[in-house]
Design a protein around this motif. Sequence first.
Motif, short mmCIF file in Angstrom:
data_model
loop_
_atom_site.label_atom_id
_atom_site.label_comp_id
_atom_site.label_asym_id
_atom_site.label_seq_id
_atom_site.Cartn_x
_atom_site.Cartn_y
_atom_site.Cartn_z
N PRO A 15 0.78 -1.23 0.00
CA PRO A 15 0.00 0.00 0.00
C PRO A 15 0.82 1.29 0.00
N LEU A 40 0.54 4.10 -8.35
CA LEU A 40 0.34 4.10 -6.90
C LEU A 40 1.53 3.52 -6.14
N GLY A 91 0.72 -1.32 -7.31
CA GLY A 91 0.39 -0.97 -5.94
C GLY A 91 -0.45 -2.06 -5.29
N ASP A 93 -1.94 -5.32 -4.03
CA ASP A 93 -1.82 -6.66 -4.60
C ASP A 93 -2.11 -6.58 -6.10
N PHE A 97 -8.11 -5.35 -8.11
CA PHE A 97 -8.36 -4.15 -8.90
C PHE A 97 -7.10 -3.58 -9.54
N GLY A 98 -6.15 -4.42 -9.81
CA GLY A 98 -4.90 -3.89 -10.36
C GLY A 98 -4.72 -4.23 -11.83
N THR A 121 -2.92 -5.65 0.10
CA THR A 121 -3.86 -4.77 -0.58
C THR A 121 -4.30 -3.61 0.31
N MET A 172 -11.46 3.01 -5.19
CA MET A 172 -11.77 3.97 -6.27
C MET A 172 -13.17 4.57 -6.09
N ILE A 198 -9.88 6.56 4.20
CA ILE A 198 -8.47 6.70 4.55
C ILE A 198 -7.69 7.01 3.28
N SER A 200 -4.18 7.91 1.23
CA SER A 200 -2.73 7.67 1.26
C SER A 200 -2.31 6.84 2.47
N ALA A 201 -3.03 5.76 2.68
CA ALA A 201 -2.78 4.93 3.86
C ALA A 201 -1.35 4.39 3.89
N PRO A 228 -5.45 8.64 -3.63
CA PRO A 228 -6.10 7.35 -3.44
C PRO A 228 -6.65 7.21 -2.04
N ILE A 230 -9.33 4.57 0.52
CA ILE A 230 -10.18 3.41 0.74
C ILE A 230 -11.35 3.85 1.63
#
Length: 419
Positions: A15, A40, A91, A93, A97-98, A121, A172, A198, A200-201, A228, A230
């Motif tokens: 992350p 990311l 970024g 996993d 969604f990658g 992730t 997203m 959250i 830029s975790a 970014p 979540i």
Amino acid sequence: MHAAMTRAWLIGAGPGDVELMTLKATRALAQADVVLVDDLVNPDVLQFAGADAQIVYVGKRGGHPSTPQADIVAQMLAHLRAGRSVARLKGGDPFVFGRGGEELQALQAAGIEVDVINGITAGIAAPAALGIAVTHRDHAQGVVFVTGHGAGSGEPDWAALAATRMTLVIYMGMRRLGEIARALLAAGMPADTPCAAIESATRPEQRHVLAPLREFAEAVARAGLGSPAIVVIGGVASLALARDAAKRDAGVAREPAASATRHELAPEIKTLSVGIGCRAHSEAVDIEAAVRAALGSNAFEQIRAIATIDTKACEAGLVEFCSRHQLPLQLFNREQIAAVPVASPSAAAHAHLGVDGVCEPCALLAAAASDCAATAQHARLIVRKTAHAGITVAIAAAHNAAVSDTTSSHPASQDQDPR
Ligand code: SAH
């Protein structure tokens, strides 16, 4: 193609916090001739790439559109067919969604064997950064990872998701947060359902917003939270509320670690010694870019000296870079440098200069000198060898330097044992 020699990896970089990358990922990176990097990905993880590795950014940077998916696969294939090992770095996993799944299929269709290396992730790491356990048994029987983007596969069925009563972790989702919240409320999700966003975790700039569902979208907008980020919707988000209650900050909260480097470190404290290894005729702009890339979240103003091997004393680009920033250029001879052990010896440095490496030993020697101490053991590496445009950079500080405590507590800097 040289199937036996070249390798392809699909790697999750985690992350953001460099230390959340897997050992397997760092080892694979070190072997790659070419590294294709997504948006990311924290650039600090490139410290694990080989000094001579070619780094290619394929994400959208500075507002430019990202490289189309087909081009990325074509680039990978071209490198592999030319006998170069390729690491594709994503970024979190690579399979969450990658679009890693699509890249794997395309490479397999071309007859390439690919090693997939998982990453942590953001959908788990970001809530965890606030103490939120996404499947805490007091609150949920499971967790749903869902995109808030809606593009391509159509809109998620928010009413059906609300009915599961599971934790919703939305990737997203920032742009459409208002619509999502309305859809969930319309589906009967309680208006006081705890929510968290959250941004830029696990990075130094991490921020978050906590609010009940009915006020959530507005609170996020008010705080100016963006990508970014979540989003967590469900009872588990109250775990963060409990932890955060002491702060009583209804709006946005900065993590303690978040403010550490950028804001609390007085820039006039010049604690960093930057060691540089460069080829003949390296240009000042490239040296500057390499140094800035290596700094990560450390401030340029913290640099107290640049250090290199004495054979580079008259290297025009280096001299120009130092004079432009009024930084002293400290020089060390081959014997001094050879006495400092290097973690991963460079064949090129050995062939040309007769030492195992230049940037790390020079950074350590310069940092030790600043401490009036005799040996490099009195210094520690803050950033290990990184490479940019053929220039290698390492950063060290004296053991007692003010930077020590702060950097070791913040995730984006690398405080590693120089062995
Ligand atoms: N493969 C990635 C996800 C890529 S999709 C992973 O497994 O984490 C991009 C989305 O991931 C962003 O829009 C955001 O929702 C989320 N994201 C990635 N890194 C993040 C971070 N450091 N903090 C918060 N969200 C992040």
